[in-house]
Design a protein around this motif. Structure first.
Motif, mmCIF file in Angstrom:
data_model
loop_
_atom_site.group_PDB
_atom_site.id
_atom_site.type_symbol
_atom_site.label_atom_id
_atom_site.label_comp_id
_atom_site.label_asym_id
_atom_site.label_seq_id
_atom_site.Cartn_x
_atom_site.Cartn_y
_atom_site.Cartn_z
ATOM 1 N N SER A 33 1.010 -0.856 0.491
ATOM 2 C CA SER A 33 0.037 -0.221 0.166
ATOM 3 C C SER A 33 0.464 1.282 -0.025
ATOM 4 O O SER A 33 0.324 2.434 -0.194
ATOM 5 C CB SER A 33 -1.102 -0.013 0.773
ATOM 6 O OG SER A 33 -0.303 -0.385 2.363
ATOM 7 N N SER A 34 2.137 1.172 0.109
ATOM 8 C CA SER A 34 3.247 2.213 0.049
ATOM 9 C C SER A 34 4.705 1.345 0.317
ATOM 10 O O SER A 34 4.909 0.322 0.567
ATOM 11 C CB SER A 34 3.010 2.776 1.650
ATOM 12 O OG SER A 34 3.443 1.735 2.434
ATOM 13 N N ILE A 35 5.690 2.384 -0.199
ATOM 14 C CA ILE A 35 6.655 2.157 -1.040
ATOM 15 C C ILE A 35 7.529 2.773 -0.860
ATOM 16 O O ILE A 35 7.524 4.034 -0.646
ATOM 17 C CB ILE A 35 6.409 1.932 -2.840
ATOM 18 C CG1 ILE A 35 5.485 0.493 -3.315
ATOM 19 C CG2 ILE A 35 8.088 1.341 -2.991
ATOM 20 C CD1 ILE A 35 5.716 0.493 -4.144
ATOM 21 N N PRO A 36 9.089 2.610 0.413
ATOM 22 C CA PRO A 36 10.184 3.417 1.137
ATOM 23 C C PRO A 36 10.386 4.241 -0.352
ATOM 24 O O PRO A 36 10.515 4.026 -2.162
ATOM 25 C CB PRO A 36 10.545 3.074 1.330
ATOM 26 C CG PRO A 36 10.587 1.844 1.229
ATOM 27 C CD PRO A 36 8.957 1.020 0.789
ATOM 28 N N LEU A 41 18.385 5.607 -5.326
ATOM 29 C CA LEU A 41 18.728 4.778 -6.340
ATOM 30 C C LEU A 41 19.409 5.492 -7.664
ATOM 31 O O LEU A 41 18.425 5.180 -8.220
ATOM 32 C CB LEU A 41 18.309 3.302 -5.680
ATOM 33 C CG LEU A 41 17.619 2.509 -5.160
ATOM 34 C CD1 LEU A 41 16.687 1.935 -5.397
ATOM 35 C CD2 LEU A 41 19.073 1.911 -4.648
ATOM 36 N N THR A 42 20.675 6.112 -7.210
ATOM 37 C CA THR A 42 20.933 7.392 -8.347
ATOM 38 C C THR A 42 21.015 6.557 -9.861
ATOM 39 O O THR A 42 21.476 7.365 -10.515
ATOM 40 C CB THR A 42 21.541 8.407 -8.186
ATOM 41 O OG1 THR A 42 22.690 7.949 -8.270
ATOM 42 C CG2 THR A 42 21.153 9.179 -6.532
ATOM 43 N N PRO A 61 5.527 6.392 -4.660
ATOM 44 C CA PRO A 61 7.372 6.841 -3.911
ATOM 45 C C PRO A 61 8.022 7.686 -4.275
ATOM 46 O O PRO A 61 7.756 8.259 -5.613
ATOM 47 C CB PRO A 61 7.667 5.885 -3.984
ATOM 48 C CG PRO A 61 7.537 4.750 -5.457
ATOM 49 C CD PRO A 61 6.235 5.130 -5.619
ATOM 50 N N LYS A 62 8.845 8.135 -3.485
ATOM 51 C CA LYS A 62 9.901 8.808 -4.337
ATOM 52 C C LYS A 62 10.493 8.241 -5.042
ATOM 53 O O LYS A 62 11.421 7.352 -4.522
ATOM 54 C CB LYS A 62 10.490 9.661 -2.706
ATOM 55 C CG LYS A 62 11.530 10.381 -3.057
ATOM 56 C CD LYS A 62 11.723 12.304 -3.461
ATOM 57 C CE LYS A 62 12.419 13.204 -3.578
ATOM 58 N NZ LYS A 62 12.527 13.363 -4.377
ATOM 59 N N ASN A 85 5.870 12.514 -7.192
ATOM 60 C CA ASN A 85 7.232 12.587 -7.673
ATOM 61 C C ASN A 85 7.709 12.217 -8.992
ATOM 62 O O ASN A 85 7.786 11.151 -8.795
ATOM 63 C CB ASN A 85 8.083 12.285 -6.384
ATOM 64 C CG ASN A 85 9.032 12.801 -7.060
ATOM 65 O OD1 ASN A 85 10.200 11.232 -7.020
ATOM 66 N ND2 ASN A 85 10.221 13.315 -6.952
ATOM 67 N N ILE A 86 7.427 12.872 -10.040
ATOM 68 C CA ILE A 86 7.756 12.194 -11.291
ATOM 69 C C ILE A 86 9.121 13.160 -11.690
ATOM 70 O O ILE A 86 8.854 14.796 -11.614
ATOM 71 C CB ILE A 86 6.964 12.921 -12.448
ATOM 72 C CG1 ILE A 86 5.574 11.705 -12.026
ATOM 73 C CG2 ILE A 86 7.572 12.345 -13.708
ATOM 74 C CD1 ILE A 86 5.691 10.496 -12.627
#
Length: 136
Positions: A33-36, A41-42, A61-62, A85-86
Motif C-alpha cells: 500500500s506504500s513503498i519507501p 538509487l541514483t 513513492p519518492k 514525484n515524477i
C-alpha cells in the motif's frame, strides 16, 4: 527487471542494490500500500511498469531523479490517489496513469518542456477522460 513481479506473499519491501539501473516491472502486481523512498538509487534510469497493477498503492513513492523512462509506471494502480514525484529527466510517460481511477492529484512540473509530444498526448488524454483527476 520483473524481479518481484506478482509476488503476493512479498510483505517487506526488499533492499535494492545501488548498482541497479532498471526496475521495469520489478514490483508490478505486488500488494504494497506504500513503498519507501527510492531516491537514493541514483543509477536507475528505467522504471517502466515498475509498480503497474499494484491495487493497494495509494501514494507514489519518492523516485530517483535519474529516471528517464516511466511508461506504464502506475498503470492499473486503482487506489492510487496522489502522484507528487515524477523526476524532471523523464522523457517517456506513455500510459503511466492508465486505469488509475482514484487519482485526484498529480504534479508534473515539466509537462511541455521535455516530454516527447506523443508521450504527452497519451498522459494528458487519460487525465482528461478517465477518473476524477482534478489537479495538475
Amino acid at each position: 527487471q520483473d524481479a518481484f513481479s506478482y509476488c503476493p506473499s512479498l510483505t517487506e519491501f526488499p533492499e535494492i542494490p545501488m548498482s541497479v539501473t532498471n526496475i521495469s516491472g520489478a514490483f508490478s502486481g505486488t500488494l504494497f500500500s506504500s513503498i519507501p523512498s527510492l531516491a537514493h538509487l541514483t543509477n536507475i534510469t528505467d522504471a517502466g511498469s515498475a509498480f503497474s497493477g499494484c491495487p493497494n498503492l495509494t501514494i507514489s513513492p519518492k523516485l530517483p531523479d535519474s529516471i528517464e523512462y516511466a511508461s506504464y509506471i502506475y498503470s492499473s494502480c486503482y487506489d492510487l490517489t496522489t502522484v507528487t514525484n515524477i523526476p524532471e529527466k523523464v522523457i517517456d510517460l506513455d500510459w503511466a496513469f492508465y486505469g488509475c481511477s482514484s487519482l485526484v492529484s498529480i504534479t508534473l512540473p515539466f509537462v511541455g518542456e521535455k516530454l516527447i509530444l506523443d508521450s504527452t498526448d497519451k498522459v494528458l488524454a487519460f487525465l482528461n477522460v478517465t477518473g476524477p483527476a482534478k489537479e495538475m
